[in-house]
Design a protein around this motif. Sequence first.
Motif, mmCIF file in Angstrom:
data_model
loop_
_atom_site.group_PDB
_atom_site.id
_atom_site.type_symbol
_atom_site.label_atom_id
_atom_site.label_comp_id
_atom_site.label_asym_id
_atom_site.label_seq_id
_atom_site.Cartn_x
_atom_site.Cartn_y
_atom_site.Cartn_z
ATOM 1 N N ARG A 182 49.010 21.203 38.675
ATOM 2 C CA ARG A 182 49.414 22.438 37.980
ATOM 3 C C ARG A 182 48.357 23.523 38.148
ATOM 4 O O ARG A 182 48.671 24.666 38.458
ATOM 5 N N TYR A 183 47.108 23.198 37.997
ATOM 6 C CA TYR A 183 46.124 24.289 37.978
ATOM 7 C C TYR A 183 45.503 24.531 39.351
ATOM 8 O O TYR A 183 45.547 25.640 39.877
ATOM 9 N N ALA A 184 44.986 23.495 39.972
ATOM 10 C CA ALA A 184 44.291 23.709 41.250
ATOM 11 C C ALA A 184 45.290 24.194 42.303
ATOM 12 O O ALA A 184 44.987 25.083 43.099
ATOM 13 N N ASN B 226 39.751 29.455 34.589
ATOM 14 C CA ASN B 226 40.658 29.436 35.756
ATOM 15 C C ASN B 226 41.114 30.868 36.045
ATOM 16 O O ASN B 226 41.762 31.504 35.205
ATOM 17 N N PRO B 227 40.771 31.406 37.227
ATOM 18 C CA PRO B 227 41.011 32.834 37.506
ATOM 19 C C PRO B 227 42.474 33.241 37.550
ATOM 20 O O PRO B 227 42.792 34.416 37.426
ATOM 21 N N VAL B 228 43.399 32.252 37.743
ATOM 22 C CA VAL B 228 44.798 32.695 37.925
ATOM 23 C C VAL B 228 45.639 32.469 36.671
ATOM 24 O O VAL B 228 46.846 32.707 36.677
ATOM 25 N N ALA C 57 47.219 31.132 28.214
ATOM 26 C CA ALA C 57 47.721 29.909 28.858
ATOM 27 C C ALA C 57 46.655 28.824 28.808
ATOM 28 O O ALA C 57 46.933 27.667 28.478
ATOM 29 N N GLN C 58 45.411 29.213 29.079
ATOM 30 C CA GLN C 58 44.352 28.187 29.120
ATOM 31 C C GLN C 58 44.071 27.647 27.723
ATOM 32 O O GLN C 58 43.840 26.447 27.536
ATOM 33 N N GLN D 128 45.651 38.583 28.988
ATOM 34 C CA GLN D 128 44.896 39.127 30.130
ATOM 35 C C GLN D 128 44.244 37.990 30.916
ATOM 36 O O GLN D 128 44.195 36.849 30.455
ATOM 37 N N TYR D 129 43.717 38.328 32.073
ATOM 38 C CA TYR D 129 43.134 37.301 32.951
ATOM 39 C C TYR D 129 41.601 37.339 32.848
ATOM 40 O O TYR D 129 41.034 38.385 32.524
ATOM 41 N N PRO D 130 40.962 36.212 33.169
ATOM 42 C CA PRO D 130 39.497 36.140 33.010
ATOM 43 C C PRO D 130 38.767 37.314 33.669
ATOM 44 O O PRO D 130 37.810 37.856 33.090
ATOM 45 N N HIS D 131 39.212 37.768 34.858
ATOM 46 C CA HIS D 131 38.408 38.806 35.543
ATOM 47 C C HIS D 131 38.447 40.124 34.776
ATOM 48 O O HIS D 131 37.710 41.054 35.102
#
Lengths: 322, 314, 270, 519, 324
Positions: free
Chosen positions: B228-230, E104-106, E111-112, E149-152
């Motif tokens: 899922r993540y990688a 996780n950048p994406v 979500a994380q 929002q995303y990490p970056h």
Amino acid sequence: MTPLLEVTDVVIRFPIHNRIAARLTGQPSSIEAVAGVSFTLEAGSTYALVGESGSGKTTLARAITGLVPIESGQVDFAGRTISGLSETALRGVRREIAMIFQDPIGSLSPRLSVRAILAEPFKVHGETADLDGKIARLLDDVGLSPHFAQRYPHQLSGGQARRVSIARALALRPKLVIADEPTAGLDVSIQGEMLNLMRDLQRKFGTTFLMITHNLNVVRHVADRMAVMYLGRIVEEGLTDDIFKAPRHRYTTALLSANLKAEPEAASYVIEAEGETPSLLNRPKGCEFHPRCLFKRDVCRTDMPEEQMPSTGHRFACHNPA
Amino acid sequence: MLLYALKRLGLALIITAVALILLISMIQLIPGDPAAVLLGPLASPEMREMFRQQMGLDQPALVQIARFFGRVLTGDLGTDVLTNRSVLVTVMEQVPFTLALIFASITWSALIGIPLGCFAALYRGSLADRIVGILSVSSIALPSFVIAIYGLLLFSVKLGWFPTIGAGDRGDPIDQLYHLVLPSLAVGLGWVGYLARMVRASMLEVLSENHVRMARAFGLEERTITYRYALKIAIIPTVVLLGMGVGNMISSAVFAEIVFARPGVGKLIFDAISTRNYPVVMGAVMITTGFYVLCTLIADLIAAGLDPRVRSTL
Amino acid sequence: MLREPMGLLGIGLVLLIVLGALFAGLTGYSPSKLAMRDRFLDPSFTHLLGTDHLGRDLFTRVLHGARIALGVAFVATGISFIGGLILGMIAGYGPRWLDSLLLLLFDSLRAFPTVMLALALVTLTGPSLAAVVLVVVLATLPGYARVVRAQTMSLKTTEFVLSARSLGAPSWRILAVHIMPNLIGPLVILVSMDIPVVITIEAGMSFLGLGVRPPTPSWGAILNDGYAFIRESAWPAIAGGLPIIIATLGFTFLGETLRDHLDPRLRQDG
Amino acid sequence: MSGISLSRRQMLAALAAAGFSPALYRSAALAQGGKVLKVRSYADIQNLDPAFRKGAPEDDVMRNIFVGLADMTPGDTWKWRLDAASKLEQTDATHIDFTLMDGLVWSDGHGPVTADDVKFSFERMADPKLDSPYKGDWEVLDHVEVKDDKSGTIVLKAPFPPLWNVGLVFGSGKIVSRKAVEAMGGRFDTKPPAQSGRYLLKEWQPKQRVVLARNPDWKGEAPYFDEIHVIPIEDAKTAELGLEAGDIDYTWVEASSIPRFKKTPPKGGKLAVKPSLAYVWLGMNVEAAPFDKLEVRQAVQKAIDVPSVLEAAYFGAAEPATGIIAPGLIGHREKTLYSFNLDAARELLKKAGLDSGFECTLSILNTTEFTSAAQAVQANLAEIGITVTIQQYDSGTFWSLGDQKSGDSWKKVQLIINRFSMQPDPSFATDWFTPEQIGVWNWERWNSPEFGELNKKAKIELDTQKRNEMYVRMQDLMDESGAYVFLTHGAVGVCTSDKIEPALMPNGNPIFHGFKATA
Amino acid sequence: MSPLLDIKGLSVSFRTPRGELKALRDVALHVDEGEIVGIIGESGCGKSTLINAIIGLLPANTGAVSGHIGFDGQELVGLPANAMRKLRGERITTIFQDPMTALNPVLTIGAQMTAIQYRRRASASEKRRRAIEFLDKVRMPDAARRLDQYPHQFSGGMRQRICIAMALLTEPDLLIADEPTTALDATLEVQVIHLLRELQRDIGCSVLFISHHLGAVAELCGRVAIMYAGEVVEQGTASDIFRDPRHPYTRKLLECDPGRIAERQEILPTIPGELPDLVHVPKGCIFRDRCPERFALCGERPPEVTVRPGHQAACHKARELVAS
């Protein structure tokens, strides 16, 4: 007597990745990493540029030797203007100014032996007479035994690699050495050795040091004069002792207070600066430190503070100084 | 995002133009008078001269290039001298068959190759990983026409499961699908191995990153982390790779089109060059080059879309 | 290097091919002498891989084919390697206008379908090994150049390159002493893994009738003849296909173990 | 089948899930209803105008959608039979009367087929303004007299026996509608304006297939099949497999596959071997050193062991040839003047001062057949010290090698293996070796005025015995020139599915409308 | 009552081309419930190996692991991987050093943060609400909007706050912070340390704080352990360690810290020599060849000398080395 290095009103600007989109959507198409900085450096002394990440101190250091193009302003070295010179013209200057970079191992070419690394300055400037003798002397100057010549960068410890980069910097006996974060990535026990080494070499060859660091403890022991940078400007400059004893700009006080001492139950520290350094894309109005300053007044929000000179050689720009 | 797409589209047109200029200069060098070859020695000199006028071959190269692009802008790719039908129609008739073949091949090879790559990365170093490694490398090594012929022998002649020839009846999609199975097997097999290896390599790269270590520190299962993540990150370079692959898959499509007697642009180019039918060659190469550049562009845009770090800067 | 099984397997296979190429003459048969009587013989002790449609011993032809395969592979990838290295570095380190010009050239060449390239070139120069090499170079050089360009651009901003510039080292010296040595490793790996693709291009060209001049026993030609007489006997096609697979496995595993060893990040010395 | 409206993605998934049930496919194909004949052609059609047809694929289709006054009878001997004419008679050396059958009508409402259409069809072939590549077939035509709307007389400038073997019966003899063709500007290409044959062109899917459907207005004997699908397949291997898988009902096979199919017939099909009229030969450019010396050419003639070359190229399925005219035609010779004799060959080379050997090139078309033959010739010549380098060419370059008007390759060409196809009249073979053809098709650049004279006389000689002697003499001249080594006429293997009964000319050319189902 | 985390005699070695590298040797350390324990050690002292041993994420080339790691009565050494995995993220969570690559950048922050709550049976909106609650706790402005929002799109400081929020979200018993402030600027480091102390009091979990920055440890930790070359050379309360260090390495370390030296010095104190080679571990005291106090007895292994209750030092001279 004329200062060895004189930096006047230097501005450095970087284009951001897609200029067209920025111009269309009204965003700034470039960011100002250094926004008009001036300072002078006396021969034989050690001058420290202090600031947190994003303050532009590294960019400024690299601009002095032409690694980064300057948009406006001037850099004079030993009476000659060296900003704006072509690469070939700069070669002569670069004999006189050497640089030590931040990453001890990363600043050494991974595929070259220590001997080849130390031979490079001589080869570039065509002084290859008695090359092995010179290399042996350099290793000795920095306290490394001769057998290190055959080692490769990835086989060196942080301290040893730092010594090699110092030796390389001093190969051609430069007048000025610009050291970018010389103690970064080193353990406390080894930092002392590096600073002592640089002090000995200064005494032996009269080398002038321009040191870029965020570690105030180091500055207190090594630097004669220091300047505090924030968002590409010098907010306070003066003799190190004056600034440590009586810091005036609110950012300098915050920096000093954030410098945690290794004494438990010491006076519990009052946080003097909130949040983080803002991005260069949208610089705050008025005094650029006001969003984080606990002592801001209304005037700080609107206009830039004038520069004041409480005593000779000590200047700062703050509406409500400490 | 739109602006980035427009910029890339502009670049794409330039690339197609340069590729065509390369082609025209190459044609100039090819020995033999194209008119003679095309019309055969029986044709009279006057006819040959009139024909050379029509194809503009008597002009210097630069004029030819200018004329060609001039006409292309108006959508006229010239006429096929043999059947004097418009080149655009002649080529565009063949494009759907090659497209169907390429996308069928890419779809099934991605559906198998990518999970295989993840599986190999998940169980890296194990026997299964090694076996997948050997199989995928061998599939790359096998030329597509060898797979095609063995496929024909086994599935069509012995088992009679699939048709051997052509692309199926126009109106009947099921029949066309049946005609797609073997050719896409031949063209796609090499891609299964290639994708599996590429996904495994980029997956191992991602699995060594800090945020995966953090995910493990939060007790997430290795399988969830991998699939899922990688995979979400590892898929990005793979998409770009797929774009380029789809683009120049026309080369491998030629073999399948010859062995399975399928219509298609690849074979059209092959025949056109053999008969020195330059208008068709120019038109077909322009469309295939355009197709390649378009695929790489679409792939880049998808990759940019998948990566929030890139998306926000467009 | 020699401890990993994959590495051993890789080196073993490549050695097998090189030895085959060296001792091709010792099989007692000539690669091109016709013998109509014993055509399409199945593999036996006298003919390890059987015989082809003209009765020639396939094992001998495969060994001689190894010389051509290695020749084409090394000459072609060699040229692409050096060409890609130089052009890539110039594009990566040079001024922006030169970079976009070269990039445009690389992309246009890659936009050409390989078969189109092969067709145009062979009609230009006539079928020959030189034509095959030229096609392979034009098909692979742009790819390597792009990889080298990307790496040069990332190396350009590393601190050891900046320190070399701060010493006043001229550009050519920075490229030669600091950037190239760090490029060679990954490029060698990429090239070694590309050799199988090169061999299959040659096989493909033979299939389209554009390959080497008969009776040269290139693997592509053997495979192509095997294809034409597949119904008579399956062995010629297998004899042509097998060495290509062995070469591919060999070079790919060699490439992979090279990568694990040349890329310091993956080295596990604790 | 078309009822289910599945989206493409669902379809793929469904198929994957259903494990591609083969039964589904097989039944779908047969359920198309009606009797369909699926046949192979070696390339897609490009031009269906009799005056500008490209090659065999067009001939096969035109034979079914147009009619000629006469056509060839299927079977093993070459003789013509009436096609659309009810009466066709050579009244004297230069006059042929014809009467069209009743009820012949043009498609798409262009009205009945008239004698005037016949006049238009033949006169346009010879018309210099139209400049048809086939104008040679009717160059002897003076004009066509129209008596009434059904009959007329063909008036020739001089007697021309080959007309009965070529002009009248094959492509150049097809009748087109004056009204329809002139409406399209005097010529057409892939969309024939009016057809009157047994089938009509129903649909053309370029590079995929040509579909011919039964012509409802055809009054003659009704053909068996409702539809004919002509499918272009270049690769011989694919065609063989297609037949065995039941996807096509008719194909010809390469000579090298004949022995295999003789041993084990194709799955669900049968093999018929027909003598081919084509001729394959090794030619030498008499102007290119060292072949400018007669002794060197004769040495090569004696050094070629023809049976070994044929064994390599055709696996023994083809017989050695004795000249360029196939058995069963006027002018066929029993044996050649030269014969295989290595010592004599070496002797001749010594006489020419080249006994230490020399290098030369052998140019061929890049097919498996020629590549194998070339390597056999290479081995043979190596025996007498001649090292041959084989130059393979794709069809574009090969067919312009000897053509003087396209570059200077004609100078460099030394040895060539070539193959010309033929019509059942000897003149069709000898025409290409005359002095006028030097730099066009006479790549050997052999200049024999006697050969040219004989060729002209033989064409108009009515007495078959005299004609025969002339053609034999012409082939003897070719032998004496040393520039030719005749290899074979090849062999044509025709595979047809068990379910159909083919109608083939003596050389295997198919007459699709004559195909029937097996009893 | 028994400590939450009780490590006794822990030794870990790695297989390397040069031989068996003994990264940890006979380490003893304990953390009581609700206590903040600091570990000070320079590069190569084995602190990362210790953390990996505790959370069961030792690398592939790990050799022998012996000794005991007790966690709330459960023995972790030798625990099957699945059981260990259940503990991680539920009862033991970790914050790592570099905030820039920890997320996780994406995937969006939301979500994380919901992903790590996969064990809780709660609706997605309930998990989102909890994520926003903890983002407020770490003083993330306008948390609800920034969840998508995303990490970056966050600065380094913000990302470290997110990691802290994630680590505390599952209300663990033990939070391991592996050099959480090393990559941050000074002004930011101070804020993060204050945040950690505040949140620890609020949630009551124990914290194991690893750093080579003496000031940060002094500010945050109640008890401190000093590690050198794979061994714990001294441990005790922060005031004991910083005021009355009894192991020569600790004393030298404090002496070298420029921050503690009041007057401007011409020559700064240093510890000469290099780290010992852990493949061929020297006999006796590990610090022997760099120790200014070494004498004959140092050849034998130094005992665990208890200078005062709760303050041990592994040095023969521990009792005599009183602060001057």
